[in-house]
Enzyme design. Structure first.
Site, PDB file in Angstrom:
ATOM      1  N   GLU A 247      37.742  47.177  31.406  1.00 40.03           N
ATOM      2  CA  GLU A 247      38.512  46.347  30.481  1.00 40.03           C
ATOM      3  C   GLU A 247      38.100  44.887  30.624  1.00 40.03           C
ATOM      4  OE1 GLU A 247      43.221  45.282  29.871  1.00 40.03           O
ATOM      5  OE2 GLU A 247      42.647  47.371  30.192  1.00 40.03           O
TER       6      GLU A 247
ATOM      7  N   CYS B 290      42.393  48.366  35.657  1.00 37.28           N
ATOM      8  CA  CYS B 290      42.685  47.497  36.797  1.00 37.28           C
ATOM      9  C   CYS B 290      42.088  48.126  38.047  1.00 37.28           C
ATOM     10  CB  CYS B 290      44.194  47.341  36.945  1.00 37.28           C
ATOM     11  SG  CYS B 290      44.698  46.107  38.158  1.00 37.28           S
TER      12      CYS B 290
END
Length: 379
Positions: free
Chosen positions: A277, A243
């Site tokens: 990610e 993140c």
């Protein structure tokens, strides 16, 4: 005049009706409460009337399958790990989550000298929700409902920087590495705060499996949080970033590229390649593609200046810590790679490389400097 979807209705303190609306075709961060005076009541249609119109369009040639695909392409379906899923249980949970998080529950935050409008819902405890402003200590990330509580906290608080170890210092920029297992409360508060500005990111209350890297600007009063990135301690997929966020008050200052470059500098020290990610948001794709292109073109330019051969994909990955698939996709977008006799062949366009790097120079790109990073791999 914009088309809106009414999400929720409430009464103001004056007894007037207010509507929480989503502007169709625009990002959810723009959702807001508006008075009835801003709604053209002559154009209002119910969900039943809208569905009837959509049904007539389908009969006019659009299949239900096509309609679903259009909704998926333009809807808010990004998130962690469930892209393209057909699992009914997962789809139902996502639908319920979307319904619960449609309405922003906090209007603004006060953090240090900054008052910042929030963008999205965040699952703060119920007693801290549905407030116009939440007060946050910029050093501990403790959150409070009243300004008087904040004033009292500031008098007693002696903390002037994030917990963890300082791993980077360059002028006024300082970065701290925090183990989620060592500082669970701070990391959970960071996730709650970040969720106010991140759409469709799963909020993990179990922060133990993650490292958090908090970027700050330093002055005589302390280290003021600018943004952060998190990464799994052990990623089976080889992700080096889970993140990423630059808080709104520090955006357009180059910190996004700095944080991305920092994640790759750490991967280099680890001796392995990494990738963010997936899936990435549209903005995330643009940011990463721009960074990858800068790193690759800079490498090509240096090799050409030294009259050295351009390395192959595997060697570039070893040098830059960028995964091979990301290198290939970036070069494909720049039309600088061909597939020849079962292998990828790089075809560098020197003019395009120089033009791109010249444009980057004007932007004064903020990149992590290896010599300022003190991080070392645990033995």
């Amino acid at each position: 005049m914009h088309n809106v979807e009414v999400i929720e209705v409430r009464r103001s303190e004056e007894g007037e009706s207010e509507f929480y609306v989503h502007y169709v075709g625009f990002d959810r961060r723009l959702d807001e409460w508006i008075p009835i005076s801003r709604i053209d009541m002559d154009t209002v249609e119910t969900s039943e009337e809208r569905e009837k119109k959509e049904g007539e369009k389908e009969e006019g040639g659009r299949t239900r399958g096509n309609k679903r695909r259009l909704t998926d392409e333009h809807g808010h379906t990004t998130g962690h790990g469930h892209a393209g899923t057909t699992d009914p249980a997962v789809l139902q949970l996502e639908k319920e989550h979307e319904e619960l998080t449609k309405v922003k529950n906090i209007g603004k935050i006060q953090m240090g000298k900054w008052e910042v409008d929030t963008w999205y819902y965040s699952p703060y405890p119920d007693e801290y929700c549905n407030v116009e402003k939440l007060y946050v200590c910029e050093y501990t990330l403790k959150y409070m409902k009243k300004v008087s509580t904040l004033v009292k906290h500031k008098k007693e608080c002696t903390v002037t920087h994030p917990p963890g170890n300082e791993i980077y210092r360059e002028g006024k920029v300082s970065v701290f590495e925090i183990d989620g297992a060592d500082e669970p409360v701070y990391c959970q508060n960071l996730c709650l705060l970040a969720k106010l500005f991140l759409d469709h990111k799963t909020l993990y209350y179990d922060v133990n499996p993650f490292f958090f890297y908090v970027v700050t600007e330093v002055d005589q009063t302390g280290c003021h949080i600018v943004g952060y990135f998190s990464k799994e301690k052990h990623s089976a997929e080889g992700y080096n970033l889970a993140c990423i966020l630059t808080f709104p008050q520090y955006q357009r200052s180059g910190y996004g590229k700095f944080i991305i470059s920092l994640s790759y500098e750490i991967s280099k020290r680890e001796g392995k390649s990494g990738s963010p990610e997936k899936p990435l948001s549209d903005l995330g794709k643009l940011s990463y593609r721009s960074y990858w292109q800068y790193v690759l073109f800079n490498l090509f330019q240096n090799r050409m200046n030294a009259n050295q051969a351009i390395p192959n994909i595997d060697e570039i990955s070893r040098i830059t810590a960028i995964k091979s698939e990301d290198i290939i996709s970036t070069l494909q977008s720049a039309n600088m790679i061909e597939f020849w006799k079962g292998q990828h062949a790089i075809k560098v366009d020197g003019k395009k490389v120089k033009g791109f790097l010249k444009g980057i120079e004007k932007k004064n790109l903020r990149i992590c400097k290896s010599e300022c990073l003190t991080w070392t791999k645990e033995k």
